[in-house]
Design a protein around this motif. Structure first.
Motif, PDB file in Angstrom:
ATOM      1  N   THR A  32       0.867  -1.094  -0.018  1.00 46.14           N
ATOM      2  CA  THR A  32       0.237  -0.104  -0.109  1.00 46.14           C
ATOM      3  C   THR A  32       0.930   1.196  -0.056  1.00 46.14           C
ATOM      4  OG1 THR A  32       0.003  -0.006   2.293  1.00 46.14           O
ATOM      5  CG2 THR A  32      -1.922  -1.223   1.158  1.00 46.14           C
ATOM      6  N   VAL A  33       0.399   2.224  -0.490  1.00 42.43           N
ATOM      7  CA  VAL A  33       1.101   3.542  -0.606  1.00 42.43           C
ATOM      8  C   VAL A  33       0.158   4.563   0.365  1.00 42.43           C
ATOM      9  CG1 VAL A  33       2.005   5.189  -2.399  1.00 42.43           C
ATOM     10  CG2 VAL A  33       1.948   3.101  -3.084  1.00 42.43           C
ATOM     11  N   PRO A  34       0.906   5.159   0.974  1.00 43.48           N
ATOM     12  CA  PRO A  34       0.368   6.360   1.904  1.00 43.48           C
ATOM     13  C   PRO A  34      -0.510   7.097   0.793  1.00 43.48           C
ATOM     14  CG  PRO A  34       2.459   6.008   2.734  1.00 43.48           C
ATOM     15  CD  PRO A  34       2.262   5.367   1.504  1.00 43.48           C
ATOM     16  N   GLY A  35      -1.731   7.483   1.258  1.00 39.80           N
ATOM     17  CA  GLY A  35      -2.411   8.606   0.513  1.00 39.80           C
ATOM     18  C   GLY A  35      -3.167   7.975  -0.711  1.00 39.80           C
ATOM     19  N   ALA A  36      -3.015   6.451  -1.208  1.00 38.02           N
ATOM     20  CA  ALA A  36      -3.479   5.932  -2.205  1.00 38.02           C
ATOM     21  C   ALA A  36      -4.936   5.409  -1.797  1.00 38.02           C
ATOM     22  CB  ALA A  36      -2.493   4.966  -2.836  1.00 38.02           C
ATOM     23  N   PRO A  37      -5.927   5.179  -2.950  1.00 39.96           N
ATOM     24  CA  PRO A  37      -6.991   4.685  -2.148  1.00 39.96           C
ATOM     25  C   PRO A  37      -6.956   3.113  -1.793  1.00 39.96           C
ATOM     26  CG  PRO A  37      -6.838   4.919  -4.491  1.00 39.96           C
ATOM     27  CD  PRO A  37      -5.749   5.354  -4.060  1.00 39.96           C
ATOM     28  N   ASP A  38      -7.920   2.575  -1.138  1.00 43.37           N
ATOM     29  CA  ASP A  38      -7.662   1.125  -0.195  1.00 43.37           C
ATOM     30  C   ASP A  38      -7.787   0.160  -1.363  1.00 43.37           C
ATOM     31  OD1 ASP A  38      -7.022   2.363   2.078  1.00 43.37           O
ATOM     32  OD2 ASP A  38      -9.183   2.438   2.817  1.00 43.37           O
ATOM     33  N   GLY A  39      -8.393   0.462  -2.578  1.00 41.44           N
ATOM     34  CA  GLY A  39      -8.803  -0.433  -3.580  1.00 41.44           C
ATOM     35  C   GLY A  39      -8.916  -0.037  -4.980  1.00 41.44           C
ATOM     36  N   ILE A  40      -9.270  -1.020  -5.870  1.00 41.04           N
ATOM     37  CA  ILE A  40      -9.428  -0.400  -7.204  1.00 41.04           C
ATOM     38  C   ILE A  40     -10.919  -0.507  -7.368  1.00 41.04           C
ATOM     39  CG2 ILE A  40      -9.050  -0.943  -9.558  1.00 41.04           C
ATOM     40  CD1 ILE A  40      -6.368  -2.437  -8.566  1.00 41.04           C
ATOM     41  N   ASP A  41     -11.584   0.591  -7.802  1.00 44.65           N
ATOM     42  CA  ASP A  41     -13.036   0.528  -8.276  1.00 44.65           C
ATOM     43  C   ASP A  41     -13.138  -0.132  -9.463  1.00 44.65           C
ATOM     44  OD1 ASP A  41     -13.501   2.274  -5.951  1.00 44.65           O
ATOM     45  OD2 ASP A  41     -13.416   4.122  -7.203  1.00 44.65           O
ATOM     46  N   VAL A  42     -14.110  -0.846  -9.525  1.00 42.58           N
ATOM     47  CA  VAL A  42     -14.561  -1.819 -10.611  1.00 42.58           C
ATOM     48  C   VAL A  42     -15.933  -1.413 -11.161  1.00 42.58           C
ATOM     49  CG1 VAL A  42     -14.969  -4.075 -11.414  1.00 42.58           C
ATOM     50  CG2 VAL A  42     -13.119  -3.496  -9.963  1.00 42.58           C
ATOM     51  N   TYR A  43     -16.173  -1.086 -12.493  1.00 35.67           N
ATOM     52  CA  TYR A  43     -17.319  -0.646 -12.932  1.00 35.67           C
ATOM     53  C   TYR A  43     -17.902  -1.691 -14.004  1.00 35.67           C
ATOM     54  CZ  TYR A  43     -16.013   3.878 -11.171  1.00 35.67           C
ATOM     55  OH  TYR A  43     -15.619   4.647 -10.161  1.00 35.67           O
ATOM     56  N   ALA A  44     -19.220  -1.632 -14.297  1.00 34.40           N
ATOM     57  CA  ALA A  44     -20.030  -2.533 -15.237  1.00 34.40           C
ATOM     58  C   ALA A  44     -20.619  -1.511 -15.957  1.00 34.40           C
ATOM     59  CB  ALA A  44     -20.730  -3.672 -14.549  1.00 34.40           C
ATOM     60  N   GLN A  45     -20.781  -1.636 -17.175  1.00 35.85           N
ATOM     61  CA  GLN A  45     -21.462  -0.794 -18.166  1.00 35.85           C
ATOM     62  C   GLN A  45     -22.284  -1.675 -19.207  1.00 35.85           C
ATOM     63  OE1 GLN A  45     -19.039   1.902 -20.341  1.00 35.85           O
ATOM     64  NE2 GLN A  45     -20.852   3.239 -20.854  1.00 35.85           N
ATOM     65  N   TYR A  46     -23.542  -1.090 -19.242  1.00 40.84           N
ATOM     66  CA  TYR A  46     -24.361  -1.766 -20.160  1.00 40.84           C
ATOM     67  C   TYR A  46     -24.630  -0.866 -21.480  1.00 40.84           C
ATOM     68  CZ  TYR A  46     -28.681  -3.725 -22.237  1.00 40.84           C
ATOM     69  OH  TYR A  46     -29.492  -4.364 -23.311  1.00 40.84           O
ATOM     70  N   ASP A  47     -24.447  -1.407 -22.846  1.00 36.94           N
ATOM     71  CA  ASP A  47     -24.397  -0.751 -24.002  1.00 36.94           C
ATOM     72  C   ASP A  47     -25.592  -1.433 -24.896  1.00 36.94           C
ATOM     73  OD1 ASP A  47     -24.233   0.906 -25.977  1.00 36.94           O
ATOM     74  OD2 ASP A  47     -22.401   0.224 -26.809  1.00 36.94           O
ATOM     75  N   ASP A  48     -26.561  -0.927 -25.053  1.00 32.24           N
ATOM     76  CA  ASP A  48     -27.637  -1.624 -25.729  1.00 32.24           C
ATOM     77  C   ASP A  48     -27.725  -1.077 -27.252  1.00 32.24           C
ATOM     78  OD1 ASP A  48     -29.844  -2.735 -26.743  1.00 32.24           O
ATOM     79  OD2 ASP A  48     -31.542  -1.666 -25.544  1.00 32.24           O
ATOM     80  N   SER A  49     -26.882  -1.857 -27.919  1.00 33.93           N
ATOM     81  CA  SER A  49     -26.684  -1.510 -29.256  1.00 33.93           C
ATOM     82  C   SER A  49     -27.458  -2.340 -30.278  1.00 33.93           C
ATOM     83  CB  SER A  49     -25.257  -1.240 -29.616  1.00 33.93           C
ATOM     84  OG  SER A  49     -24.656  -2.728 -29.498  1.00 33.93           O
ATOM     85  N   THR A  50     -28.538  -3.187 -29.884  1.00 37.26           N
ATOM     86  CA  THR A  50     -29.085  -3.628 -30.604  1.00 37.26           C
ATOM     87  C   THR A  50     -30.337  -2.991 -31.421  1.00 37.26           C
ATOM     88  OG1 THR A  50     -30.992  -4.339 -29.100  1.00 37.26           O
ATOM     89  CG2 THR A  50     -29.146  -5.793 -29.073  1.00 37.26           C
TER      90      THR A  50
END
Length: 180
Positions: A32-50
C-alpha cells in the motif's frame, strides 16, 4: 558512504510500506502507498446497441360484401285483365357488413377507409362507412389478444333497380383501405 546509507534507508522505508497477508492456501504480499485509495474501483456498463427494426403486421377482416334486397309475398295473376296483383313487401335482409383492422405491428398505423361507388352502373343502391379513419397504437409485448382495433360498419341503402336483378349480383362499388 552517503550513497550507501541512502540506499539502505530507502530499502528500509520500502519494506515498512509493504504488508504481508496470509491466505488459507498460501501467502501474498500486498503493498500500500500512503494517500492511495484502499482498492481499485470496478465498474460494469451496459451498452444496448441492438437494433429494433419496424415490423408491420396488420390483420384486415370483413363480413360478406354481397348484400341482399328481398321481395317476399305473391304476385297473383288476374286472368280477367291479364295483370298481376302484387301482395309483396320489399326490404334489405342483409344490409350491413363489418370491416375490422387490427394492428400487430411494433409501430402505430394510420388507417383510412373509403367507399367509391361504381359509376358504370346506376343500381339505385348507395353505400357508406360509419368510421373512415383512425390511428392504431403499436402492439405491446405479450399483448396479442389486446391489439388495437378499428371497426367500421359498411351499410347499403336505397331500392335496387332492374340493373341489379341478376343471379350473380352487380358490383356497386369498392372499399379501399390505406395503411400508413
Amino acid at each position: 558512504m552517503k550513497k550507501l546509507i541512502s540506499t539502505l534507508l530507502t530499502g528500509v522505508m520500502c519494506m515498512s510500506l509493504a504488508a504481508t497477508a496470509f491466505a488459507a492456501d498460501g501467502s501474498a504480499t500486498v503493498t500500500t502507498v500512503p494517500g492511495a485509495p484502499d482498492g481499485i474501483d470496478v465498474y460494469a456498463q451496459y451498452d444496448d446497441s441492438t437494433s429494433t427494426p419496424t415490423v408491420y403486421s396488420v390483420d384486415i377482416t370483413w363480413d360478406s360484401m354481397t348484400f341482399v334486397y328481398e321481395e317476399t309475398g305473391a304476385k297473383n295473376w288476374d286472368a280477367s285483365d291479364h295483370s298481376y296483383t302484387e301482395q309483396t313487401t320489399s326490404a334489405w335482409t342483409y344490409s350491413e357488413a363489418e370491416i375490422t383492422v387490427t394492428n400487430h405491428s411494433n409501430a402505430a398505423v394510420d388507417v383510412t377507409l373509403a367507399y367509391t361507388a361504381d359509376d358504370t352502373v346506376d343500381s339505385g343502391v348507395t353505400g357508406s362507412l360509419d368510421v373512415t379513419s383512425g390511428t392504431l397504437a403499436a402492439g405491446e409485448v405479450d399483448g396479442y389478444a389486446t391489439a388495437d382495433t378499428l371497426t367500421s360498419i359498411f351499410t347499403v341503402s336505397g331500392t335496387p333497380n332492374s340493373s341489379v336483378v341478376t343471379a350473380e349480383g352487380v358490383k356497386i362499388g369498392t372499399i379501399s383501405i390505406t395503411l400508413e
